[in-house]
Scaffold this motif. Structure first.
Motif, short mmCIF file in Angstrom:
data_model
loop_
_atom_site.label_atom_id
_atom_site.label_comp_id
_atom_site.label_asym_id
_atom_site.label_seq_id
_atom_site.Cartn_x
_atom_site.Cartn_y
_atom_site.Cartn_z
N ILE A 1 0.84 -1.20 0.00
CA ILE A 1 0.00 0.00 0.00
C ILE A 1 0.88 1.26 0.00
CG2 ILE A 1 -1.89 1.22 1.16
CD1 ILE A 1 -2.73 -1.55 0.39
N PHE A 2 0.69 2.07 -1.02
CA PHE A 2 1.39 3.36 -1.09
C PHE A 2 0.57 4.41 -0.34
CE2 PHE A 2 5.06 4.36 -3.87
CZ PHE A 2 5.48 3.07 -4.12
N ASP A 3 1.20 5.54 -0.07
CA ASP A 3 0.48 6.63 0.60
C ASP A 3 -0.35 7.42 -0.42
OD1 ASP A 3 2.58 7.71 -0.76
OD2 ASP A 3 3.56 8.61 0.99
N GLY A 4 -0.94 8.52 0.04
CA GLY A 4 -1.75 9.36 -0.85
C GLY A 4 -1.00 10.63 -1.22
N TYR B 1 0.02 8.87 7.07
CA TYR B 1 -0.21 7.82 6.07
C TYR B 1 0.17 6.44 6.60
CZ TYR B 1 -1.53 10.98 2.29
OH TYR B 1 -2.20 11.87 1.50
N ALA C 1 -0.56 2.61 5.23
CA ALA C 1 0.36 2.56 4.09
C ALA C 1 1.64 1.82 4.47
CB ALA C 1 0.69 3.97 3.63
N THR D 1 6.10 7.98 0.34
CA THR D 1 6.74 8.59 -0.82
C THR D 1 7.39 9.88 -0.36
OG1 THR D 1 4.92 7.69 -2.13
CG2 THR D 1 6.34 9.32 -3.20
N ASN E 1 -0.55 6.34 -12.53
CA ASN E 1 -0.95 7.20 -11.42
C ASN E 1 -1.52 8.51 -11.97
OD1 ASN E 1 1.71 8.37 -12.13
ND2 ASN E 1 1.41 9.58 -10.29
N ASN F 1 -2.13 4.07 -8.66
CA ASN F 1 -2.23 5.17 -7.70
C ASN F 1 -3.07 6.31 -8.29
OD1 ASN F 1 -0.53 3.86 -5.89
ND2 ASN F 1 1.32 4.94 -6.56
N GLY G 1 -2.40 2.69 -4.09
CA GLY G 1 -2.24 3.90 -3.30
C GLY G 1 -2.99 5.03 -3.97
N ILE H 1 -6.61 6.44 2.28
CA ILE H 1 -5.72 5.28 2.42
C ILE H 1 -6.25 4.34 3.50
CG2 ILE H 1 -3.33 4.57 2.99
CD1 ILE H 1 -3.74 5.99 0.21
N THR I 1 -7.11 0.54 2.92
CA THR I 1 -6.54 -0.56 3.72
C THR I 1 -7.63 -1.48 4.23
OG1 THR I 1 -4.93 1.08 4.43
CG2 THR I 1 -4.85 -1.02 5.54
#
Lengths: 195, 785
Positions: free
Chosen positions: B13-16, B51, B56, B60, B199, B225, B263, B273, B277
């Motif tokens: 999971i990436f952040d926002g 995040y 996450a 990033t 993204n 994303n 993400g 996020i 999740t």
């Protein structure tokens, strides 16, 4: 103050006036051969464009020769005159996309005349797209004629702040060279006063 | 655990969005967000913490625009940014990504940033991020595949960190430069990127449409994303932002489709996020399937080797082509571009590019040819050279995943070529020859092919990225040669499981009516299942066989392609085509009738002296047109029509002139000045000057003063023409004139362009202001009287 995107998926709904194309070509009298080539170019230009624009609506303050847009202050007699009675304005950028540039180049390499015609047809189309955007703005507002950096004494230096506030690279795919030219070349920035 | 190990069995999971959060914390529009790493480190760390606690795995780092075009202290800012993100880590399986966004400048030829300069800019950021201890590199929001390639090369050359790469699609499912998903995946997989995806730009609901395409093409984990839906007006209808719940729901669907890295981008918040999740918790990560496509790509499209045989155009190869040889010697790339476009229009799927001539610099010429062709043609290229240095330089600047021609079974060849395939990606053609030559049996050729495939595997090159060429020898010197070749195709395809390719034309060497032999051999090879053929796309007979074969083998739905082909190439009855008109060459030029001009020139040149035709017919006709133009009786389009027509007549006559071309009137250097990127006006001047017999050295656009001076010295030109379109580039024109007058005081300079006037020209010390193309001709004639 996020910019809002405008996309138009079918460019065929915009009119490309043959008369305008001839005007850009510098031709006073046309003939059948030329008419034919222009019609062909009009037909083929649509598959080379991706019509996108980005705009914001901002409060403005006009004082003497200066217009304050919030994100930038512009000193210009002609612009101040255009926006004299306005409290708000739309600021937008519109483009035909970078593939159109490639198509112009390709046409020109194959046949110079067709290249020149294709170039002028593309110019007519971006103006027509700007008219479409103007009409969209005009649905609920009374507008002043649009005014672009480079007209009168409205310095093209301001292209920089306009493109930045509209996030033009991300939204529309426009970048600026150090000499302030927009890429793709068929791109227009403008300010439209709201009465 | 490393991020790649974690990804093997889990969703990552990436952040926002970072920008959205910074706005909440008070950043002003237009303020440089990367500088907040230094000015407000605690704010940045707090955002990352938000995040991470929303679920996450990846923070990033705030380095999206941390490049030397935007900030001066790249190393310091990147280091601080990575540390700010690391300070937010609270537990295992939380990673920090060095974020690399676009430079904000378009690369040449679309824009004016050099490819190698882009690599340098990205390299600085990569080096700093690697040193500061990032766990991975995410290259994101890229809309130009060329810039993406520059960033990936910078990452590969300066770091061993895993590379994730995402690009931007618009509502039509293409990038801003027109690249489709398949070509982007081909490029990135070729470059060895660890995870691929999209993204920004669109919301999750809109991006969802394109996710299956990416997953179907990709053999590595897929990243999605999206935005939280920017406000967009599409065809007059307005779409609004997505709430965290709506966002997460769409992301759940995307996870079901098989995406593994999820993400958010612009507009997404820790709330988004968190919801994401929660939705993902209930899903199981799908295994990633290896795809077995053999695919090459250009900047905008991909070409997959499947049921239908791929046609590779052979025309850009100087062997046996005197005109191309001459064009290469004169660095006449317009000729090569026309050859490229012609083949594309005749149905070629890929273009072979071979510029090897002993008397030219192959490395420079191949690189230039690749750049010029990919500027105009959308076809993938086959880089054809035996020189590994030229190959590497060409692979570097090639905008896509190339077909590489070739490697062979010699140790030396494999050691030189395979590492290049590994580094830059590509599909490589393997020739079945080695230190002992070409085996004369199919089994012998199979053995070599097998050896190459095994060796390639050691370099991490998959079988799908190898195409075997079992070679075709001349039937006139060995009657069994074609049979062995055909047997080899089948043997290699069936037992080695690789694709095959073949150059056809060699088989008929030394025989009369070669096209017949080539075509029948082609037909047999198609029957054996040949996957790609190097051939002459202008050969009507081979085209007919190709389309008929596809139709007969059930590869042509409703026979549509065959019908289209046949209707575009009607059978011509030779009796009815002889409708000659009574037009003369000068009449044809004045009226701009190209076909007629060609015929007239051909007829005249049979018994008239070429120079006489030029001086007594063509030039006077052009003069007539020129005068009408100057009087305002005709306009630019008609002038161009006549000029193009005259060019056709010239080309017919020049063939007769051959080496003793004494028609040259003098040399002129033309350039659009530095910073100026529009050169249509200059190109028009060029064609008219050439019509009048001047030898034009065209330096193109965005040309530095130094290059102009250098060309003047090299060519001995007495006259230089400079063009500028904008007031902002006139200073560059002035600078060029200044340098010219200093280095070569005798050179005359004429200037033109939209913003120039007589007065302006005087001010910058030009010798002549030419208001249009005809005026520049008149001035040139004066100089070279």
């Amino acid at each position: 103050m996020l910019p809002i995107l405008i996309q138009l998926s079918d460019s065929r709904q915009l009119t490309i006036s043959k008369k305008e194309v001839l005007r850009y070509l510098g031709v006073k009298e046309s003939n059948d051969q030329l008419d034919d080539l222009i019609e062909k170019a009009i037909d083929s230009v649509h598959s080379t464009v991706s019509l996108k624009a980005s705009y914001i609506r901002v409060p403005i303050l006009v004082e003497g020769e200066e217009v304050d847009f919030g994100f930038d202050k512009v000193k210009s007699q002609s612009l101040a005159k255009n926006l004299k009675e306005c409290k708000e304005a739309f600021v937008f950028v519109a483009s035909l996309g970078v593939l159109n540039d490639k198509a112009i180049e390709k046409n020109f390499k194959l046949d110079r005349l067709n290249g020149a015609i294709f170039d002028c047809v593309s110019t007519t189309l971006i103006e027509s797209f700007c008219d479409y955007i103007n009409e969209y703005f005009g649905e609920k507002n009374v507008l002043r004629p649009r005014f672009s950096p480079g007209y009168g004494d409205f310095s093209i230096e301001h292209q920089r702040s306009i493109l930045s506030v509209l996030d033009a690279y991300k939204n529309v795919g426009i970048t600026l060279t150090d000499s302030l030219m927009m890429i793709p070349s068929k791109s227009v920035t403008a300010v439209v006063g709201i009465l | 655990m490393s991020v790649l190990t974690y990804l093997k069995n889990n969703f990552l999971i990436f952040d926002g969005g970072m920008g959205t959060e910074l706005q909440k914390k008070g950043i002003l529009p237009g303020e440089c967000s990367e500088l907040w790493n230094k000015e407000h480190p605690e704010v940045i760390t707090d955002i990352h913490k938000g995040y991470f606690s929303a679920g996450a795995n990846v923070a990033t780092a705030n380095t999206f625009g941390a490049n030397s075009l935007k900030i001066s202290n790249v190393e310091e800012i990147v280091t601080l940014a990575i540390n700010n993100a690391k300070n937010a880590i609270t537990k295992e399986n939380q990673f920090v990504a060095l974020d690399i966004g676009p430079t904000g400048k378009l690369l040449k030829p679309l824009g004016n940033l050099e490819f190698e300069d882009a690599i340098k800019i990205f390299s600085q950021t990569v080096i700093a991020g690697d040193k500061a201890g990032a766990d991975l590199i995410i290259i994101e929001t890229m809309s130009d595949p060329y810039e993406l390639k520059a960033a990936v090369l910078a990452a590969k050359e300066n770091s061993k960190l895993p590379i994730f790469a995402t690009f931007v699609l618009d509502a039509t499912g293409k990038t801003l430069t027109g690249a489709d998903v398949e070509s982007m995946v081909a490029l990135l997989e070729g470059l060895g990127v660890d995870a691929i995806g999209v993204n920004c730009s669109l919301g999750a609901e809109q991006l969802k449409l394109f996710v299956p395409k990416i997953i179907n093409a990709s053999s590595v984990p897929v990243i999605v994303n999206p935005n939280a839906g920017m406000p967009v007006v599409v065809d007059g209808k307005t779409f609004y932002k997505q709430s965290p719940k709506e966002f997460a729901l769409a992301m759940g669907d995307i996870a079901e489709m098989g995406a593994r890295v999820l993400g958010g981008c612009c507009g997404t918040t820790p709330e988004h996020i968190k919801e994401l999740t929660n939705v993902i918790k209930t899903k199981k990560a799908k295994p990633i399937e290896k795809k077995n496509f053999t695919v090459v790509s250009s900047y905008s499209r991909s070409c997959c080797f499947n049921a239908k045989t791929v046609l590779i155009g052979e025309r850009i190869n100087p062997t046996g082509k005197p005109k191309l040889k001459e064009a290469l010697r004169n660095q006449d790339f317009d000729y090569i571009i026309k050859e490229a476009i012609g083949q594309e229009e005749h149905g070629a799927n890929i273009l072979d590019v071979n510029v090897g001539l002993p008397e030219i610099d192959e490395e420079l010429t191949l690189v230039r040819a690749v750049k010029e062709i990919q500027e105009i043609s959308t076809l993938p290229l086959q880089l054809d050279t035996s020189n590994p240095i030229a190959l590497e330089s060409a692979l570097r600047v090639y905008n896509g995943k190339a077909l590489i021609n070739s490697v062979n079974g010699k140790k030396e060849s494999m050691e030189a070529i395979l590492p290049l395939v590994e580094k830059y990606g590509g599909v490589v053609v393997a020739l079945t020859l080695d230190e002992n030559g070409i085996p004369d049996t199919a089994i012998g050729r199979f053995e070599i092919a097998k050896r190459i495939v095994e060796k390639a595997f050691e370099y991490g090159i998959d079988k799908k990225d190898i195409i075997v060429d079992p070679l075709c020898l001349t039937v006139s010197s060995d009657k069994n040669a074609p049979k062995v070749t055909l047997e080899s195709i089948e043997l290699i395809k069936n037992n080695l499981g690789v694709k095959t390719s073949l150059g056809i034309s060699n088989v008929s060497f030394g025989l009369p009516q070669r096209e017949v032999v080539n075509s029948v051999f082609f037909s047999h090879a198609l029957q054996c299942g040949l996957d790609a053929v190097i051939m002459n796309p202008y050969s009507e007979l081979m085209q007919k066989i190709y389309y008929a074969h596809n139709t007969l083998m059930g590869l042509d739905e409703n026979c549509q392609e065959y019908i289209n082909f046949a209707s575009n190439n009607p059978v011509v009855d030779s009796k009815t085509t002889n409708n000659s008109t009574n037009i003369t060459l000068d009449g044809a030029i004045v009226k701009g009738l190209k076909n007629e001009a060609q015929k007239c020139a051909e007829t005249l040149s049979v018994d008239m002296n070429p120079l006489e035709i030029i001086n007594n017919i063509i030039i006077p006709a052009l003069n007539q047109v020129g005068e009408k133009y100057e009087k305002g009786q005709i306009f630019l389009p008609q002038l161009l029509m006549s000029a193009d027509t005259a060019t056709i007549a010239f080309n017919v006559i020049k063939e007769k002139l051959g080496e003793n071309d004494s028609s040259q009137k003098g040399e002129i250097v033309l350039a659009t000045v530095k910073g100026d990127i529009h050169d249509i006006g200059k190109n028009i001047v060029k064609v008219i000057l050439e019509n009048y017999g001047f030898k034009v050295y065209d330096l193109g656009k965005d040309v530095s003063p130094e290059s102009v001076v250098e060309c003047v010295k090299m060519s001995g030109a007495k006259l230089v023409g400079l063009s500028a379109l904008m007031t902002t580039t006139v200073p560059a024109m002035e600078e060029t004139i200044k340098l010219l007058k200093k280095e070569n005081p005798a050179t005359k300079v004429m200037v033109g362009g939209a913003v120039l006037t007589e007065e302006y020209a005087k001010m910058i010390k030009a010798d002549k202001y030419a208001k249009d193309a005809m005026e520049s001709v008149r001035y040139a004639q004066e100089i070279y009287k």
